[in-house]
Scaffold this motif. Sequence first.
Motif, PDB file in Angstrom:
ATOM      1  N   ASN A 109      26.646  28.689 -24.553  1.00 41.43           N
ATOM      2  CA  ASN A 109      26.523  27.422 -23.828  1.00 41.43           C
ATOM      3  C   ASN A 109      25.107  26.874 -23.910  1.00 41.43           C
ATOM      4  O   ASN A 109      24.901  25.663 -24.075  1.00 41.43           O
ATOM      5  CB  ASN A 109      26.933  27.606 -22.369  1.00 41.43           C
ATOM      6  CG  ASN A 109      28.426  27.841 -22.211  1.00 41.43           C
ATOM      7  OD1 ASN A 109      29.212  27.461 -23.070  1.00 41.43           O
ATOM      8  ND2 ASN A 109      28.826  28.481 -21.116  1.00 41.43           N
ATOM      9  N   ILE A 110      24.118  27.785 -23.782  1.00 41.53           N
ATOM     10  CA  ILE A 110      22.717  27.354 -23.871  1.00 41.53           C
ATOM     11  C   ILE A 110      22.420  26.813 -25.265  1.00 41.53           C
ATOM     12  O   ILE A 110      21.761  25.768 -25.424  1.00 41.53           O
ATOM     13  CB  ILE A 110      21.780  28.523 -23.524  1.00 41.53           C
ATOM     14  CG1 ILE A 110      21.894  28.879 -22.033  1.00 41.53           C
ATOM     15  CG2 ILE A 110      20.329  28.174 -23.864  1.00 41.53           C
ATOM     16  CD1 ILE A 110      21.100  30.098 -21.628  1.00 41.53           C
ATOM     17  N   GLU A 111      22.913  27.535 -26.281  1.00 38.66           N
ATOM     18  CA  GLU A 111      22.678  27.092 -27.656  1.00 38.66           C
ATOM     19  C   GLU A 111      23.317  25.732 -27.908  1.00 38.66           C
ATOM     20  O   GLU A 111      22.686  24.823 -28.468  1.00 38.66           O
ATOM     21  CB  GLU A 111      23.230  28.124 -28.634  1.00 38.66           C
ATOM     22  CG  GLU A 111      22.983  27.760 -30.101  1.00 38.66           C
ATOM     23  CD  GLU A 111      23.515  28.815 -31.047  1.00 38.66           C
ATOM     24  OE1 GLU A 111      23.365  28.620 -32.270  1.00 38.66           O
ATOM     25  OE2 GLU A 111      24.063  29.822 -30.571  1.00 38.66           O
ATOM     26  N   GLN A 112      24.583  25.588 -27.455  1.00 35.15           N
ATOM     27  CA  GLN A 112      25.270  24.315 -27.630  1.00 35.15           C
ATOM     28  C   GLN A 112      24.571  23.201 -26.844  1.00 35.15           C
ATOM     29  O   GLN A 112      24.430  22.072 -27.334  1.00 35.15           O
ATOM     30  CB  GLN A 112      26.726  24.438 -27.184  1.00 35.15           C
ATOM     31  CG  GLN A 112      27.562  25.360 -28.069  1.00 35.15           C
ATOM     32  CD  GLN A 112      28.968  25.567 -27.530  1.00 35.15           C
ATOM     33  OE1 GLN A 112      29.366  24.954 -26.538  1.00 35.15           O
ATOM     34  NE2 GLN A 112      29.739  26.430 -28.174  1.00 35.15           N
ATOM     35  N   GLY A 113      24.139  23.549 -25.611  1.00 39.15           N
ATOM     36  CA  GLY A 113      23.434  22.558 -24.808  1.00 39.15           C
ATOM     37  C   GLY A 113      22.121  22.145 -25.445  1.00 39.15           C
ATOM     38  O   GLY A 113      21.740  20.969 -25.411  1.00 39.15           O
ATOM     39  N   THR A 114      21.416  23.128 -26.041  1.00 44.89           N
ATOM     40  CA  THR A 114      20.146  22.834 -26.704  1.00 44.89           C
ATOM     41  C   THR A 114      20.363  21.917 -27.900  1.00 44.89           C
ATOM     42  O   THR A 114      19.623  20.945 -28.107  1.00 44.89           O
ATOM     43  CB  THR A 114      19.470  24.140 -27.153  1.00 44.89           C
ATOM     44  OG1 THR A 114      19.244  24.977 -26.013  1.00 44.89           O
ATOM     45  CG2 THR A 114      18.133  23.847 -27.826  1.00 44.89           C
ATOM     46  N   VAL A 115      21.393  22.243 -28.688  1.00 48.07           N
ATOM     47  CA  VAL A 115      21.700  21.413 -29.859  1.00 48.07           C
ATOM     48  C   VAL A 115      22.055  19.988 -29.425  1.00 48.07           C
ATOM     49  O   VAL A 115      21.588  19.004 -30.016  1.00 48.07           O
ATOM     50  CB  VAL A 115      22.856  22.043 -30.670  1.00 48.07           C
ATOM     51  CG1 VAL A 115      23.316  21.089 -31.763  1.00 48.07           C
ATOM     52  CG2 VAL A 115      22.425  23.370 -31.279  1.00 48.07           C
ATOM     53  N   LYS A 116      22.885  19.873 -28.377  1.00 49.33           N
ATOM     54  CA  LYS A 116      23.276  18.547 -27.891  1.00 49.33           C
ATOM     55  C   LYS A 116      22.071  17.792 -27.341  1.00 49.33           C
ATOM     56  O   LYS A 116      21.921  16.582 -27.564  1.00 49.33           O
ATOM     57  CB  LYS A 116      24.345  18.683 -26.801  1.00 49.33           C
ATOM     58  CG  LYS A 116      24.891  17.338 -26.324  1.00 49.33           C
ATOM     59  CD  LYS A 116      25.955  17.518 -25.261  1.00 49.33           C
ATOM     60  CE  LYS A 116      26.555  16.161 -24.864  1.00 49.33           C
ATOM     61  NZ  LYS A 116      25.526  15.230 -24.375  1.00 49.33           N
ATOM     62  N   TYR A 117      21.195  18.524 -26.608  1.00 44.39           N
ATOM     63  CA  TYR A 117      20.005  17.882 -26.045  1.00 44.39           C
ATOM     64  C   TYR A 117      19.113  17.337 -27.164  1.00 44.39           C
ATOM     65  O   TYR A 117      18.631  16.200 -27.096  1.00 44.39           O
ATOM     66  CB  TYR A 117      19.242  18.891 -25.196  1.00 44.39           C
ATOM     67  CG  TYR A 117      17.922  18.382 -24.670  1.00 44.39           C
ATOM     68  CD1 TYR A 117      17.871  17.432 -23.650  1.00 44.39           C
ATOM     69  CD2 TYR A 117      16.716  18.843 -25.201  1.00 44.39           C
ATOM     70  CE1 TYR A 117      16.672  16.963 -23.179  1.00 44.39           C
ATOM     71  CE2 TYR A 117      15.510  18.377 -24.732  1.00 44.39           C
ATOM     72  CZ  TYR A 117      15.485  17.440 -23.715  1.00 44.39           C
ATOM     73  OH  TYR A 117      14.289  16.973 -23.260  1.00 44.39           O
ATOM     74  N   GLN A 118      18.912  18.166 -28.200  1.00 45.64           N
ATOM     75  CA  GLN A 118      18.100  17.727 -29.335  1.00 45.64           C
ATOM     76  C   GLN A 118      18.740  16.514 -30.005  1.00 45.64           C
ATOM     77  O   GLN A 118      18.054  15.549 -30.384  1.00 45.64           O
ATOM     78  CB  GLN A 118      17.959  18.874 -30.353  1.00 45.64           C
ATOM     79  CG  GLN A 118      17.147  20.052 -29.848  1.00 45.64           C
ATOM     80  CD  GLN A 118      15.648  19.818 -29.952  1.00 45.64           C
ATOM     81  OE1 GLN A 118      15.178  18.686 -29.825  1.00 45.64           O
ATOM     82  NE2 GLN A 118      14.902  20.870 -30.161  1.00 45.64           N
ATOM     83  N   SER A 119      20.059  16.556 -30.155  1.00 44.95           N
ATOM     84  CA  SER A 119      20.766  15.439 -30.785  1.00 44.95           C
ATOM     85  C   SER A 119      20.640  14.169 -29.939  1.00 44.95           C
ATOM     86  O   SER A 119      20.410  13.076 -30.471  1.00 44.95           O
ATOM     87  CB  SER A 119      22.250  15.808 -30.967  1.00 44.95           C
ATOM     88  OG  SER A 119      22.976  14.720 -31.497  1.00 44.95           O
ATOM     89  N   ASP A 120      20.766  14.317 -28.594  1.00 52.88           N
ATOM     90  CA  ASP A 120      20.634  13.160 -27.704  1.00 52.88           C
ATOM     91  C   ASP A 120      19.233  12.552 -27.782  1.00 52.88           C
ATOM     92  O   ASP A 120      19.072  11.327 -27.783  1.00 52.88           O
ATOM     93  CB  ASP A 120      20.953  13.568 -26.262  1.00 52.88           C
ATOM     94  CG  ASP A 120      22.426  13.906 -26.073  1.00 52.88           C
ATOM     95  OD1 ASP A 120      23.224  13.536 -26.951  1.00 52.88           O
ATOM     96  OD2 ASP A 120      22.769  14.546 -25.055  1.00 52.88           O
ATOM     97  N   ILE A 121      18.223  13.446 -27.841  1.00 52.91           N
ATOM     98  CA  ILE A 121      16.843  12.961 -27.939  1.00 52.91           C
ATOM     99  C   ILE A 121      16.649  12.188 -29.240  1.00 52.91           C
ATOM    100  O   ILE A 121      16.054  11.097 -29.261  1.00 52.91           O
ATOM    101  CB  ILE A 121      15.850  14.141 -27.865  1.00 52.91           C
ATOM    102  CG1 ILE A 121      15.819  14.728 -26.441  1.00 52.91           C
ATOM    103  CG2 ILE A 121      14.443  13.686 -28.264  1.00 52.91           C
ATOM    104  CD1 ILE A 121      15.267  13.786 -25.389  1.00 52.91           C
ATOM    105  N   ASN A 122      17.147  12.749 -30.340  1.00 53.03           N
ATOM    106  CA  ASN A 122      17.007  12.080 -31.637  1.00 53.03           C
ATOM    107  C   ASN A 122      17.730  10.735 -31.635  1.00 53.03           C
ATOM    108  O   ASN A 122      17.215   9.739 -32.181  1.00 53.03           O
ATOM    109  CB  ASN A 122      17.557  12.973 -32.748  1.00 53.03           C
ATOM    110  CG  ASN A 122      16.709  14.218 -32.969  1.00 53.03           C
ATOM    111  OD1 ASN A 122      15.521  14.213 -32.670  1.00 53.03           O
ATOM    112  ND2 ASN A 122      17.312  15.268 -33.480  1.00 53.03           N
TER     113      ASN A 122
END
Length: 219
Positions: A109-122
């Motif tokens: 969940n943390i990994e997926q959340g991190t990936v999504k957060y990075q994607s949202d920022i980009n």
Amino acid sequence: MAQSASKSCDICMSGASSNNCKQCEQWMCENCKTGSHINPEEKLFCKEHDENIIFYCVDCDMPICKICVVKKHKKHDISEINESTQKLQVEVKKFLDLRIDCVKTNLDNIEQGTVKYQSDINEAISAMTEDGNQMKQWIDQKVLTLITSLEEKRKANLKALQSKTTDFQNDLEKLQKCQTAFIENQKLANVTELLTQLKHIKSELRIAVQKQLPVMSTV
């Protein structure tokens, strides 16, 4: 084990037993007989009675020997220690597997959340960059429109001022000619001719005086 007449078990004191151990001379029921089949090298000893630990008290949550069963745990829920150990192994393994799965799930969940957060920022950066470029283009277009308008007004106003300048320059030339004529006519001795020339000069002066200064343009 030797077979003999049925009697009470020396270990649990309740079960009927027909099994006698030649080494310790104890009578045991079938349950206690099974519990005593422990590898001698792996046997645990009761510190209080110096006996092999072959039972487990569920109520007290502790391993006990046969003497402990009679003296302190007679009315307690007793089970054979191997059975309890196997049961506990199953429980521990189940709990351990659940905890490992839970931790792995949290990590995922943390990994997926991190990936999504990075994607949202980009995506946000891209959106802001695009909006910024559009605003720049809009501002540049507005500035260009204003500059073009000012250039057109300047061109028109300068043309009008140039026209007025030419008119005043022509008037200046006429006035200078009048001035020259006035000076020359002062030499005339004939009063009639002098009067005629002065009237002509006055009429020329009246034409120049009637023109107004143009209103200067402002930005």
